[in-house]
Each structure stands twice: as C-alpha cells, then as structure tokens.
Motif scaffolding. Structure first.
Motif, mmCIF file in Angstrom:
data_model
loop_
_atom_site.group_PDB
_atom_site.id
_atom_site.type_symbol
_atom_site.label_atom_id
_atom_site.label_comp_id
_atom_site.label_asym_id
_atom_site.label_seq_id
_atom_site.Cartn_x
_atom_site.Cartn_y
_atom_site.Cartn_z
ATOM 1 N N SER A 174 33.658 44.794 43.428
ATOM 2 C CA SER A 174 32.355 44.916 43.387
ATOM 3 C C SER A 174 31.503 44.540 43.344
ATOM 4 C CB SER A 174 32.334 47.137 42.977
ATOM 5 O OG SER A 174 32.516 46.791 41.782
ATOM 6 N N GLY A 175 31.476 43.496 42.397
ATOM 7 C CA GLY A 175 30.698 42.866 41.596
ATOM 8 C C GLY A 175 29.156 43.294 41.184
ATOM 9 N N GLU A 176 29.775 44.932 40.456
ATOM 10 C CA GLU A 176 29.291 45.214 39.067
ATOM 11 C C GLU A 176 29.740 45.045 37.814
ATOM 12 O OE1 GLU A 176 30.147 49.518 39.819
ATOM 13 O OE2 GLU A 176 29.900 49.479 42.190
ATOM 14 N N VAL A 177 30.616 44.634 38.088
ATOM 15 C CA VAL A 177 31.575 44.343 36.332
ATOM 16 C C VAL A 177 31.491 42.516 36.341
ATOM 17 C CG1 VAL A 177 32.649 44.718 34.938
ATOM 18 C CG2 VAL A 177 33.361 46.457 36.556
ATOM 19 N N SER A 178 30.884 42.471 35.524
ATOM 20 C CA SER A 178 30.592 40.604 34.955
ATOM 21 C C SER A 178 31.249 40.369 34.125
ATOM 22 C CB SER A 178 29.558 40.353 35.102
ATOM 23 O OG SER A 178 28.553 40.844 34.753
ATOM 24 N N GLN A 229 39.106 47.941 43.232
ATOM 25 C CA GLN A 229 37.955 48.112 43.758
ATOM 26 C C GLN A 229 36.578 48.071 43.709
ATOM 27 O OE1 GLN A 229 38.210 51.636 45.967
ATOM 28 N NE2 GLN A 229 39.533 50.096 48.386
ATOM 29 N N ARG A 230 36.475 48.566 41.948
ATOM 30 C CA ARG A 230 35.613 48.655 41.175
ATOM 31 C C ARG A 230 35.368 46.946 40.467
ATOM 32 N NH1 ARG A 230 34.376 50.609 36.252
ATOM 33 N NH2 ARG A 230 36.766 51.718 36.070
#
Ligand SMILES: [Zn+2]
Length: 238
Positions: A85-89, A81-82
């Motif tokens: 999530s788009g938080e990690v690029s 999910q993380r």
C-alpha cells in the motif's frame, strides 16, 4: 338322538376345517416374506443412520478446515495488501510482514492438505450412503408389495372362514345347545376330538380301545346317555 350325534361329527369336521383355515391365516407365506423384508429394511435403516453419522462427522471437520483455510488466506491477503500500500517503508517491518505472509500461507497449505485427506475419507462414505439408500428403496418397494399380497391372501382366507363359520353355525343351530356345549367342552379338553365314532371297541378320536362290555352297552343304548371315551374324553358315537 343317534342322528344328532352323527350331526355332531359333521359339526366337528367343520370346526377342523375352520382350525386349518386359521392356521393357514397365521402361516401365510406372504406373512413370512413381509416379515423378512421388514427386518431387512430395519437393518438397512440402522446402517444408513450410522454411515450417515460417520459421513456427517467427517464433513463437519472438513468444513471447519475449509473455514480455517479461508480465514488464513484472507489474513495473508490483508498483510500483503498493507505491504504494497506504500504505508510501510521500513525494510525491517516489510521483511517481518513478508515472513508473516509466508507463515500464514504455509499454515493455509497444511490445513488444505488435511482437508483433502478428509475429503478422500468422506467421498467413499457418500457413495456408501447413496448405495445403502438405493438398497433401502428397493426393499421398501418389496415391503409394499408383500404387504399388498398379504392383504389379498388374508382376505381370501377370511372369506373362506366366514363361509365355513356360517355353515358350521347352521349345523350347530340344529343340535341341542347343551349337547353342543358338551361337545365344545370335550373338544377343548382333548385339544382334538370332542366327538368320535366308536368302531368295534376303538375310539376313532384317539384310536385306543375301551372295554368290550362298555362298547357293547354304548351300541345297545345308541349313545344315550352320552358316553365318553375313557382315554381321550370324546363323546362316543356308536
Ligand atoms: Zn378316545
């Protein structure tokens, strides 16, 4: 008095009948059947306990593996999910996360495989416990049935003994108490005949002979004073 000695023989017949009834009470076939059924029930209880313990141990391990697999799946899902999530690029970080997920899922699969193996061990144990419990229920019904049959058989013998005992006491009441005591003492000592008919020179209690002169004296005296068999100690009735 010679008549009283004859009555003593009748008393002894009643006592022998009472002894037979007591023996019958102790050796009722229903008692043996109940004893066997109880022993079988006891053996089954022991087998059920050990089989259940074995089954429960496997089931506990199985549950632990199931919990572990669930927890690994949750962790993998969390990382997944993380990742999306788009938080990690950072590609490097994303790649590491994917490797994490793969590792977690591989671990989960191996735990699940072990869980399956344990399930294959547990299922026959479940069946064995069920089978043993069914046998135990059948034997339990036998125990109840035999106990009831024994109770009925015992009651029957006890009723007979009571009748016999009353008849015996009535006979004893008509005899001199000292003579009854003497008879009882002889009977206990001889473990058989307390009183016996003297036929010729032979005591009918032990079937051995006493000296002819002695036998003649007893016959002449009508058994008074009380004479005893030299061999078995029974009171002799001429
Ligand atoms: Zn004798």
């Amino acid at each position: 008095m010679a008549g009283e000695l004859d009555v003593l023989l009748t008393l002894q017949e009643r006592d022998s009948t009472l002894e037979h009834l007591l023996h019958r009470h102790q050796t009722l076939p229903e008692r043996a059947a109940l004893h066997d059924a109880e022993a079988t029930a006891g053996a089954l209880d022991a087998r059920i306990a050990s089989t259940r313990a074995e089954r429960d141990k496997v089931a506990r391990e199985e549950q632990q593996l199931d919990d572990e697999a669930t927890s690994l799946a949750a962790k993998a899902k969390e990382v997944d999910q993380r990742m999306y999530s788009g938080e990690v690029s950072s590609p490097k970080e994303l790649q590491a996360m994917q490797a994490d997920i793969d590792q977690l899922r591989r671990h989960q699969r191996s735990v699940e495989n072990r869980e399956l193996e344990l399930m294959e061990i547990r299922e026959p144990l479940d069946a064995a416990v069920a089978e043993l419990e069914q046998q135990r229920a059948t034997v339990g019904a036998d125990v109840d049935r035999f106990a009831a049959a024994l109770g009925a058989a015992e009651a029957e013998v006890i009723a007979e003994m009571q009748t016999e005992r009353a008849a015996r006491d009535e006979i004893a009441a008509g005899i001199d108490p000292d003579l009854v005591r003497e008879y009882e003492r002889c009977r206990a000592a001889a473990k058989g005949a307390g009183v016996a008919r003297l036929v010729g020179t032979t005591c009918q209690g032990c079937h051995l002979s006493i000296p002819a002169i002695e036998a003649e004296q007893i016959k002449r005296s009508g058994g008074q004073p009380i004479a005893h068999c030299d061999n078995c100690g029974a009171i002799l009735v001429p």
